[in-house]
Motif scaffolding. Structure first.
Motif, short mmCIF file in Angstrom:
data_model
loop_
_atom_site.label_atom_id
_atom_site.label_comp_id
_atom_site.label_asym_id
_atom_site.label_seq_id
_atom_site.Cartn_x
_atom_site.Cartn_y
_atom_site.Cartn_z
N THR A 251 0.84 -1.24 0.07
CA THR A 251 0.11 -0.05 0.12
C THR A 251 0.69 1.23 0.04
O THR A 251 1.97 1.17 0.48
N LEU B 58 0.95 3.62 2.11
CA LEU B 58 1.33 3.73 3.49
C LEU B 58 2.69 2.97 3.73
O LEU B 58 3.72 3.47 4.24
N GLU B 59 2.60 1.62 3.27
CA GLU B 59 3.54 0.76 3.43
C GLU B 59 4.73 1.16 2.80
O GLU B 59 5.56 0.85 3.11
N LEU C 43 6.30 3.54 4.78
CA LEU C 43 6.70 3.14 6.02
C LEU C 43 8.33 2.54 5.76
O LEU C 43 9.17 2.51 6.61
N ARG D 107 8.22 -5.67 6.28
CA ARG D 107 8.09 -4.56 5.20
C ARG D 107 9.40 -4.93 4.27
O ARG D 107 9.23 -4.68 3.30
N ARG E 225 -5.16 -6.54 0.88
CA ARG E 225 -4.79 -5.28 2.00
C ARG E 225 -5.04 -5.71 3.38
O ARG E 225 -6.15 -6.28 3.56
N ARG F 124 -5.66 -4.31 9.20
CA ARG F 124 -5.18 -2.90 9.88
C ARG F 124 -5.35 -1.68 9.13
O ARG F 124 -5.61 -0.65 9.45
N LEU G 256 -7.51 1.84 9.06
CA LEU G 256 -6.76 2.89 9.26
C LEU G 256 -7.70 3.94 8.22
O LEU G 256 -7.86 5.08 8.70
#
Lengths: 259, 329, 379
Positions: A96, A98-99, A102, C232, C353, C356, C360
């Protein structure tokens, strides 16, 4: 006298027989916006790649905040405070927005496997800080409503904006933008120009590669011009505009190109 | 370490090693050409070879090679060679059509293509392994000869062809080994010249270097890829025929080990490089045969794997470098 | 597909969700005692089948970290599994008589160390080369075992240690009866009981419980790690290694970490497999298994832990349920791999997705409504 944050000294880069950069020297002062321009194939992106550690210079030196960064690993250079965007957008498409940001914010973090596994305080703190910072940046770029969209699903313009947000998230001192306005319409370009100024006003130093002369003239403090891998001029936008060598090498061609 | 045995038999060991190496090299061609053009490890190429071995076996048995001699035997062998080439080429083309073209069209990631190739490899091997069961469902099994039915280990061909040996300077040499080596090297030279000089070969090289520009210059990429698979298949067919000539036995899983070794040979010589495939194959064959003489034949396959791992670590571009494809970082 | 149901479930209050999960877990634990008619396997011991399914789940979760998260194609995963199993076998039976509870951690560490030793040099080579190097590694491990008397060679190793019993043998603390499903009636079968908690030869139920517990623990750990900097970094590396590196991700370090973590889980699965089987030989570690594990990960949807569990269930359970077709399972999975790659490369349950992230989005919407005036003023 403003302090130089990045000094490129006699940078030379050869690929086999081809000299991509030939004895290029310039510097960027802290807090300024420096434009790096030149016709296609002049070596602008190559210069970026040398600064960010993708290529290793054949000779010459690159000093960042007084220390040499030649030979450092790419991620080390990023952690020291140089971030960049890419000419051809290179986001993490199935993560995403956001990720994506991040990941940039994580550059300054150190949470490892065990810290994450046991949810130690450091993980919680870094996660919270990173998240706040990421949302702040997304809002700054005006794409916070799309925080949970996959990067691949964003519009072209938003992808470019996301790349800038991701680069800013690494908390750099110097941010290198590689043709951030490519493919934008004039209105979007004006918007982006304002945005780049706002980035600088937040305390970042900006190195900007751009094709669009109007944008470069309007936003930069100083300009360095490359042609065939060599620096042919350096100075304020007004000086560059009147420099005959630059006009001969670049402006004439680009006017046709751009319009 | 058995040095006495090793040194007293060095010439024989080398020649047998070269014969195996020549077979590896012919299979390696398929890997190397497809990799050069598509940057894809055609994992299922081993099965292309395996089908060729069965084609050889069936034709040799069906035409009664055991009772033939002279001109008749040569005719049978030529028929078997052509059958192996035909079946291998057919399988290779089918592979391209079913397992790769849909992915190439979608520009899928290389890992997905590799997974598709692995799947195809298992389907092909199992189809061969289960053919007696499938024939059973179709009530064909009574009509099948023993040599067709046996899938697991099929050595029906053993003894069907006489393999004279001769002596040169005190070294006993199998005529089959000589045939294998000469035939393989001959095929390689032919192919090398073909790729260098013919229009099609130039198209293949152009596509390997830059598919988009090649397409703009009038090279049909789909056709070129098809021909690449076709050539790889034909060569695997030749390899299969020579392999059967040398070893007489095959089974439905024979492809896996030979495939990995041929791939090792391709990487060893420099993947994408035709001459590299030949050199890599011969080096691997000899190294393997010497190695097994020294430390025992049960370690034979380990030698190949260890060599593969070492090459990839030390010199991933291989002995001769990667030439068919573009230079890659 | 079932987004309505999904959003209903996610919008439930937290205690209710926890309760549902607990009930599901309880059901999973009770499954071998219930022996429900359609699910249970007529041709083989249901508890053993469930144990095998759990081991496949464990392996698939581990391989998913390597293939699904970090994007490294590993075709020799069975090698780590073998190292875990053989370490346990050697330490508890063949060359020593350590207690199993000590041998399993050693086996796990051995697998992890071998992962690092293999990964440190090979993770720098190109992705598809890595696939072949790992394939070679898996085969080398098997061939070395096969040719080494010290490791039992082709005869294998038997009498592998078992976990310590809870309560006194032979009856344990108490007995749990299994259900018997007759024609329309359900009976408690008092002759067929599981003794709590005796790890014997004949009853696989206690082993299943141990394996299931391991799956649940790994599942939790997987979730915690995935939703962190580490997860991540893996994903960013998989998506674009160069870009990740330029965003400050030390990609090599994280690839090695993924490799070691995967090996860790693989070693654990191998150790559990060895103790339940009590006997292992090289036949249990064929290349075929590496491919089956990969099939489990790819079929389910690499990168999605639930998809991967479904894949593992399908790969392990279907051949046992339909025994007559066991010979065809490799064919079927080969076919499945081709079809999935060509038709649905993202797998049955692709990663989506996260919940979490969804939450948000809601929070943001609420914030937006509250602070709408300020936003427009700033813009």
């Amino acid at each position: 006298m403003p302090e130089a944050i990045l000094e490129v000294q006699n940078l030379t880069l050869k690929f086999g027989g081809l000299t991509a950069l030939d004895d290029v020297t310039f510097h960027i002062n802290e807090g300024e916006i420096l434009g790096l321009i030149g016709p296609n194939g002049a070596g602008k992106t190559t210069c970026f790649n040398a600064v960010t550690g993708v290529y290793r210079p054949t000779s010459g030196n690159i000093l960042f905040q007084g220390g040499s960064i030649v030979g450092l690993k790419k991620h080390k250079i990023t952690q020291r405070g140089i971030a960049r965007t890419f000419q051809n957008i290179r986001l993490f498409p199935t993560m995403t927005a956001l990720e994506n940001v991040l990941v940039g914010a994580d550059a300054q973090h150190s949470t490892g496997m065990l810290t994450a596994l046991f949810r130690l305080p450091k993980h919680r703190r870094e996660e919270r800080d990173g998240h706040d910072r990421a949302m702040e940046l997304l809002r700054f770029m005006g794409i916070h409503r799309k925080a949970d969209e996959l990067a691949a699903n964003l519009s072209y313009g938003d992808q470019r904006r996301l790349e800038i947000a991701r680069a800013m998230a690494t908390n750099p001192k110097l941010i290198c933008l590689d043709e951030p306005a490519a493919g934008f319409n004039p209105a979007e370009k004006v918007e982006l120009m304002n945005l780049i100024r706002k980035v600088r006003d937040q305390g970042f130093t900006v190195l900007l590669i751009e094709h669009d002369m109007k944008l470069v003239m309007g936003v930069t403090d100083r300009i360095v011009v490359l042609e065939f891998g060599s620096k042919i001029a350096e100075g304020s936008p007004a000086e560059i505009r009147d420099n005959p060598a630059v006009i001969a090498a670049y402006l004439g061609v680009d006017e046709e190109d751009a319009s | 370490m058995n040095f006495d045995f090793f040194f007293s038999n060095l010439p024989e060991l080398t020649i047998t090693g070269l014969a195996f190496g020549a077979i590896y090299a012919l299979i390696a061609l398929g890997y190397t050409m497809v990799y050069g053009v598509l940057q894809l490890i055609n994992f299922a190429h081993s099965e292309v070879f395996m089908y060729g071995t069965f084609a050889t076996l069936w034709v040799v048995m069906a035409l009664g090679a055991a009772d033939a001699d002279g001109v008749q035997l040569i005719a049978i062998l030529i028929a078997a060679l052509l059958a192996a080439m035909a079946l291998s080429a057919l399988i290779a083309l089918a592979l391209e059509r079913v397992a790769y073209r849909p992915l190439i069209k979608r520009d899928a990631p290389r890992l997905i293509a590799l997974i598709s190739a692995i799947g195809a490899s298992f389907v092909l091997a199992e189809l061969m392994g289960l053919r007696d069961r499938i024939a059973g469902w179709l009530h064909l099994d009574d009509n099948l000869s023993e040599y067709v039915r046996k899938a697991k280990i099929n050595n029906s061909m053993a003894g069907a062809i006489e393999k004279p040996r001769f002596e040169v300077a005190g070294v006993s040499i199998s005529s089959i080994d000589v045939i294998v080596i000469v035939a393989a090297i001959g095929m390689m030279i032919l192919l090398d010249q073909f790729v260098r000089r013919s229009r099609l070969g130039k198209g293949i090289r152009a596509t390997a270097q830059d598919p988009e520009t090649a397409a703009l210059m009038g090279v049909n990429p789909t056709r070129t890829i098809q021909y690449t698979f076709l050539i790889g298949g034909l060569m695997a067919g030749v390899a299969a025929f020579l392999y059967m000539l040398k070893l007489d036995a095959t089974n439905y899983q024979v492809g896996f080990l030979l495939g990995v070794k041929a791939f090792t040979a391709a990487v060893l010589g420099g993947i994408g490089n035709l001459r590299g495939a030949l050199l890599g194959g011969l080096v691997l064959g000899v190294a393997e045969n010497w190695g097994q003489a020294l430390i025992g034949s049960q370690w034979r396959d380990v030698i190949a794997f260890v060599l593969l791992v070492l090459i990839l670590l030390v010199r991933p571009t291989g002995l001769l470098g990667e030439s068919l494809g573009k230079a890659r970082a | 597909m079932n987004t309505g149901l999904k959003s209903k479930v996610t919008s439930l209050p937290k205690p209710v969700k926890i309760l549902i999960w607990l009930l599901l877990a309880l059901l999973a634990y009770a499954l071998p005692l219930l022996e429900p008619p359609i699910l249970s396997t007529p041709d083989s011991d249901f508890a053993s089948v469930l144990f095998t399914v759990s081991i496949y789940c464990l392996v698939a979760l581990g391989l998913n970290i390597v293939v699904g998260y970090a994007g490294l194609l590993d075709l020799g995963y069975v090698g780590f599994y073998a190292i875990g199993a053989y370490t346990v076998a050697i330490l508890t039976s063949f060359h020593a008589s350590w207690p199993l509870l000590l041998a399993i951690p050693v086996g796990v560490v051995a697998a992890m160390v071998s992962g690092i030793i293999l990964g440190a040099p090979t993770l720098r080579v190109r992705g598809d080369y890595l696939a072949i190097v790992t394939l070679g590694f898996g085969e080398i491990i098997r061939l070395v075992v096969l040719n080494t008397e010290w490791l039992g060679a082709s005869k294998g190793i038997n009498n592998i240690g078992r976990p310590p019993n809870v309560g006194d043998a032979p009856d344990g603390l108490f007995e749990l009866p299994h259900l018997f499903w007759g024609n329309g009636t359900v009976l408690l079968d008092t002759k067929d009981t599981t003794k709590f908690l005796i790890f014997g030869y004949s009853d696989a139920v206690p082993f299943y419980w141990v394996a299931l517990t391991a799956v649940i623990v790994v599942l939790f750990a997987d979730r915690l790690i995935k939703n962190s900097r580490v997860g991540r970094a893996w994903e960013a590396t998989r998506e674009d290694e160069d870009a990740a590196e330029l965003m400050g991700v030390p990609t090599f370090k994280f690839k090695l970490l993924a490799f070691a973590t995967g090996a860790f889980v693989g070693g654990l699965a191998g150790g559990l497999f060895a103790t339940q089987q009590s006997f292992i030989n090289p036949q249990s570690f064929l290349l075929l298994f590496s491919i089956l594990y990969l099939a489990a990960v790819v079929v389910g949807g690499q990168g999605n832990r639930w998809g991967v569990l479904i894949g593992a269930f399908l790969v392990a359970y279907l051949p046992e349920r339909f025994r007559g077709f066991e010979d065809f399972r490799v064919l079927a999975f080969g076919l499945a791999l081709v079809l999935l790659a060509t038709l649905r490369p993202q797998g049955l349950l692709p990663p989506r997705r996260t919940v979490r992230a969804k939450q948000l989005e809601q929070e943001l919407d609420e914030l937006e409504e509250g602070a709408g005036g300020e936003e427009t003023a700033r813009a």
